[in-house]
Design a protein around this motif. Structure first.
Motif, PDB file in Angstrom:
ATOM      1  N   GLY A  52       0.794  -1.218   0.000  1.00 16.90           N
ATOM      2  CA  GLY A  52       0.000   0.000   0.000  1.00 16.90           C
ATOM      3  C   GLY A  52       0.825   1.265   0.000  1.00 16.90           C
ATOM      4  N   ASP A  53       2.132   1.144   0.316  1.00 13.90           N
ATOM      5  CA  ASP A  53       3.016   2.305   0.261  1.00 13.90           C
ATOM      6  C   ASP A  53       3.269   2.676  -1.200  1.00 13.90           C
ATOM      7  OD1 ASP A  53       3.166   2.007   2.993  1.00 13.90           O
ATOM      8  OD2 ASP A  53       5.275   1.378   3.017  1.00 13.90           O
ATOM      9  N   CYS A  54       3.580   3.946  -1.441  1.00 16.16           N
ATOM     10  CA  CYS A  54       3.976   4.354  -2.782  1.00 16.16           C
ATOM     11  C   CYS A  54       5.206   3.546  -3.184  1.00 16.16           C
ATOM     12  CB  CYS A  54       4.330   5.836  -2.813  1.00 16.16           C
ATOM     13  SG  CYS A  54       2.970   6.958  -2.469  1.00 16.16           S
ATOM     14  N   PRO A  55       5.224   2.979  -4.397  1.00 13.21           N
ATOM     15  CA  PRO A  55       6.410   2.221  -4.807  1.00 13.21           C
ATOM     16  C   PRO A  55       7.611   3.148  -4.961  1.00 13.21           C
ATOM     17  CG  PRO A  55       4.838   2.390  -6.614  1.00 13.21           C
ATOM     18  CD  PRO A  55       4.196   3.009  -5.421  1.00 13.21           C
ATOM     19  N   PRO A 104      13.350   5.302  -8.213  1.00 12.96           N
ATOM     20  CA  PRO A 104      14.545   6.147  -8.174  1.00 12.96           C
ATOM     21  C   PRO A 104      14.561   7.215  -9.265  1.00 12.96           C
ATOM     22  CG  PRO A 104      15.141   3.835  -8.023  1.00 12.96           C
ATOM     23  CD  PRO A 104      13.678   3.891  -8.339  1.00 12.96           C
ATOM     24  N   ALA A 105      13.811   7.022 -10.353  1.00 14.09           N
ATOM     25  CA  ALA A 105      13.786   7.997 -11.432  1.00 14.09           C
ATOM     26  C   ALA A 105      12.761   9.103 -11.187  1.00 14.09           C
ATOM     27  CB  ALA A 105      13.476   7.297 -12.756  1.00 14.09           C
ATOM     28  N   ALA A 106      11.911   8.934 -10.190  1.00 11.95           N
ATOM     29  CA  ALA A 106      10.865   9.923  -9.920  1.00 11.95           C
ATOM     30  C   ALA A 106      11.451  11.185  -9.308  1.00 11.95           C
ATOM     31  CB  ALA A 106       9.817   9.333  -8.985  1.00 11.95           C
ATOM     32  N   HIS A 107      10.785  12.307  -9.541  1.00 15.00           N
ATOM     33  CA  HIS A 107      11.240  13.583  -8.989  1.00 15.00           C
ATOM     34  C   HIS A 107      11.025  13.638  -7.474  1.00 15.00           C
ATOM     35  CE1 HIS A 107      12.053  17.798  -8.454  1.00 15.00           C
ATOM     36  NE2 HIS A 107      10.873  17.962  -7.904  1.00 15.00           N
ATOM     37  N   GLY A 108      10.020  12.952  -6.965  1.00 14.20           N
ATOM     38  CA  GLY A 108       9.673  13.057  -5.554  1.00 14.20           C
ATOM     39  C   GLY A 108      10.323  12.023  -4.661  1.00 14.20           C
ATOM     40  N   THR A 166      23.423  -0.328  19.327  1.00 13.56           N
ATOM     41  CA  THR A 166      22.524   0.559  20.063  1.00 13.56           C
ATOM     42  C   THR A 166      21.193   0.694  19.332  1.00 13.56           C
ATOM     43  OG1 THR A 166      24.414   1.801  20.881  1.00 13.56           O
ATOM     44  CG2 THR A 166      22.257   2.867  21.027  1.00 13.56           C
ATOM     45  N   PRO A 167      20.067   0.391  19.985  1.00 13.37           N
ATOM     46  CA  PRO A 167      18.767   0.549  19.335  1.00 13.37           C
ATOM     47  C   PRO A 167      18.449   2.027  19.094  1.00 13.37           C
ATOM     48  CG  PRO A 167      18.580  -0.770  21.340  1.00 13.37           C
ATOM     49  CD  PRO A 167      19.958  -0.201  21.316  1.00 13.37           C
ATOM     50  N   VAL A 168      17.961   2.310  17.895  1.00 14.97           N
ATOM     51  CA  VAL A 168      17.567   3.667  17.521  1.00 14.97           C
ATOM     52  C   VAL A 168      16.074   3.630  17.207  1.00 14.97           C
ATOM     53  CG1 VAL A 168      17.896   5.554  15.878  1.00 14.97           C
ATOM     54  CG2 VAL A 168      19.855   4.162  16.580  1.00 14.97           C
ATOM     55  N   ALA A 169      15.294   4.471  17.888  1.00 13.86           N
ATOM     56  CA  ALA A 169      13.860   4.573  17.632  1.00 13.86           C
ATOM     57  C   ALA A 169      13.643   5.627  16.557  1.00 13.86           C
ATOM     58  CB  ALA A 169      13.114   4.943  18.904  1.00 13.86           C
ATOM     59  N   VAL A 170      12.967   5.243  15.485  1.00 16.80           N
ATOM     60  CA  VAL A 170      12.752   6.121  14.339  1.00 16.80           C
ATOM     61  C   VAL A 170      11.253   6.331  14.135  1.00 16.80           C
ATOM     62  CG1 VAL A 170      13.174   6.423  11.870  1.00 16.80           C
ATOM     63  CG2 VAL A 170      14.871   5.271  13.281  1.00 16.80           C
ATOM     64  N   THR A 171      10.847   7.587  13.947  1.00 20.07           N
ATOM     65  CA  THR A 171       9.467   7.942  13.631  1.00 20.07           C
ATOM     66  C   THR A 171       9.482   8.644  12.280  1.00 20.07           C
ATOM     67  OG1 THR A 171       8.953   8.241  15.972  1.00 20.07           O
ATOM     68  CG2 THR A 171       7.445   9.250  14.400  1.00 20.07           C
ATOM     69  N   TYR A 172       8.639   8.173  11.355  1.00 14.58           N
ATOM     70  CA  TYR A 172       8.651   8.747  10.017  1.00 14.58           C
ATOM     71  C   TYR A 172       7.284   8.591   9.353  1.00 14.58           C
ATOM     72  CZ  TYR A 172       9.175   3.850   8.685  1.00 14.58           C
ATOM     73  OH  TYR A 172       8.986   2.497   8.539  1.00 14.58           O
ATOM     74  N   PRO A 173       6.928   9.532   8.446  1.00 12.30           N
ATOM     75  CA  PRO A 173       5.672   9.379   7.717  1.00 12.30           C
ATOM     76  C   PRO A 173       5.877   8.459   6.519  1.00 12.30           C
ATOM     77  CG  PRO A 173       6.693  11.425   7.094  1.00 12.30           C
ATOM     78  CD  PRO A 173       7.568  10.805   8.153  1.00 12.30           C
ATOM     79  N   VAL A 174       4.807   7.832   6.107  1.00 14.64           N
ATOM     80  CA  VAL A 174       4.840   6.952   4.943  1.00 14.64           C
ATOM     81  C   VAL A 174       3.838   7.493   3.931  1.00 14.64           C
ATOM     82  CG1 VAL A 174       4.437   4.608   4.111  1.00 14.64           C
ATOM     83  CG2 VAL A 174       5.429   4.982   6.361  1.00 14.64           C
ATOM     84  N   PHE A 175       4.261   7.620   2.696  1.00  9.52           N
ATOM     85  CA  PHE A 175       3.382   8.058   1.626  1.00  9.52           C
ATOM     86  C   PHE A 175       2.661   6.834   1.071  1.00  9.52           C
ATOM     87  CE2 PHE A 175       7.028  10.874   1.889  1.00  9.52           C
ATOM     88  CZ  PHE A 175       6.404  12.101   2.083  1.00  9.52           C
ATOM     89  N   ARG A 176       1.348   6.896   1.015  1.00 10.11           N
ATOM     90  CA  ARG A 176       0.521   5.750   0.606  1.00 10.11           C
ATOM     91  C   ARG A 176      -0.027   5.971  -0.801  1.00 10.11           C
ATOM     92  NH1 ARG A 176       0.398   1.282   3.601  1.00 10.11           N
ATOM     93  NH2 ARG A 176      -1.779   1.058   3.138  1.00 10.11           N
ATOM     94  N   ALA A 177      -0.205   4.885  -1.526  1.00 11.52           N
ATOM     95  CA  ALA A 177      -0.701   4.940  -2.902  1.00 11.52           C
ATOM     96  C   ALA A 177      -2.102   5.537  -2.979  1.00 11.52           C
ATOM     97  CB  ALA A 177      -0.671   3.543  -3.525  1.00 11.52           C
ATOM     98  N   ASP A 178      -2.877   5.470  -1.895  1.00 13.31           N
ATOM     99  CA  ASP A 178      -4.230   6.046  -1.895  1.00 13.31           C
ATOM    100  C   ASP A 178      -4.205   7.558  -1.644  1.00 13.31           C
ATOM    101  OD1 ASP A 178      -3.720   6.311   0.823  1.00 13.31           O
ATOM    102  OD2 ASP A 178      -5.276   4.909   1.458  1.00 13.31           O
ATOM    103  N   GLY A 179      -3.005   8.161  -1.558  1.00 14.36           N
ATOM    104  CA  GLY A 179      -2.881   9.605  -1.374  1.00 14.36           C
ATOM    105  C   GLY A 179      -2.755  10.046   0.067  1.00 14.36           C
ATOM    106  N   ASP A 186       7.118  10.114  -3.109  1.00 11.45           N
ATOM    107  CA  ASP A 186       5.880  10.803  -2.767  1.00 11.45           C
ATOM    108  C   ASP A 186       4.958  10.733  -3.985  1.00 11.45           C
ATOM    109  OD1 ASP A 186       3.820  12.398  -1.946  1.00 11.45           O
ATOM    110  OD2 ASP A 186       5.013  14.218  -1.768  1.00 11.45           O
ATOM    111  N   CYS A 187       4.076   9.740  -4.004  1.00 11.30           N
ATOM    112  CA  CYS A 187       3.143   9.574  -5.122  1.00 11.30           C
ATOM    113  C   CYS A 187       1.786  10.179  -4.805  1.00 11.30           C
ATOM    114  CB  CYS A 187       3.005   8.100  -5.491  1.00 11.30           C
ATOM    115  SG  CYS A 187       2.216   7.090  -4.218  1.00 11.30           S
TER     116      CYS A 187
END
Length: 186
Positions: free
Chosen positions: A72-75, A78-82, A95-108, A128-129
């Motif tokens: 469901g994530d945007c594929p 590498p050639a895309a502008h976004g 050392t464990p690193v906790a990461v928080t990040y947004p995910v761009f989804r194919a449904d917008g 970013d699709c």
């Protein structure tokens, strides 16, 4: 003692100046007899080696943990502008690193994900699709509970959006936190 460089690039600037100075000084030498004395000896040539020299190139796949996309994530294109790249670096691979990040989804839509894994390099690559309208900042953060150093960089379309770093010397305040929240145009 706690040193923090936040978004200003001050530490990077200091490192760049130190590297340039070291390179410049490496080519300079003072001839024997003082600074004005001419050099009368030719540099010694090193003897030829019978075995060819091969550089030791580390395998980057061992040190880089690329966070996989989920259904469901945007594929990733590498050639895309976004193309969005969020890279976190830490001192070691334990050392464990906790990461928080947004995910761009194919449904917008966008979703926030949290995960914990060791470094030394954690990379989140996305495309970013969505419709391209950025109405709120993208929240990219990382934390670690032990001292040392932690840094992050967020790029979009090959351009740096924001970077941050945190460093703790000793065990006075072992928690580290970096914040690369931002988006193009901010």
């Amino acid at each position: 003692m706690r040193s923090i460089a936040r978004r200003s690039g001050g530490v990077l600037s200091q490192c760049a100046v130190a590297i340039v100075a070291a390179i410049a000084m490496a080519g300079c030498s003072v001839p024997e007899g003082g600074p004005d004395a001419p050099s009368t000896t030719a540099p010694a040539a090193s003897p030829p080696s019978s075995t060819p020299w091969e550089p030791q190139i580390p395998d980057p796949t061992v040190a880089v943990n690329v966070v996989p996309a989920q259904m469901g994530d945007c594929p990733v294109d590498p050639a895309a502008h976004g193309l969005v790249a969020f890279v976190v670096t830490s001192d070691d691979d334990t050392t464990p690193v906790a990461v928080t990040y947004p995910v761009f989804r194919a449904d917008g839509s966008r979703h926030v994900r949290r995960m914990t894994q060791p470094g030394p390099v954690i990379a989140v690559l996305q495309t970013d699709c969505t419709d391209g309208v950025v109405s709120s900042p993208w929240e990219f953060r990382a934390t670690a509970d032990s001292g040392g150093s932690l840094s992050c960089t967020l790029t979009y379309g090959g351009k740096r959006v924001v970077s941050d770093s945190d460093f703790v010397e000793g065990d006075l305040d072992p928690g580290l936190e970096v914040d690369c929240t931002g988006h193009p145009g901010m």
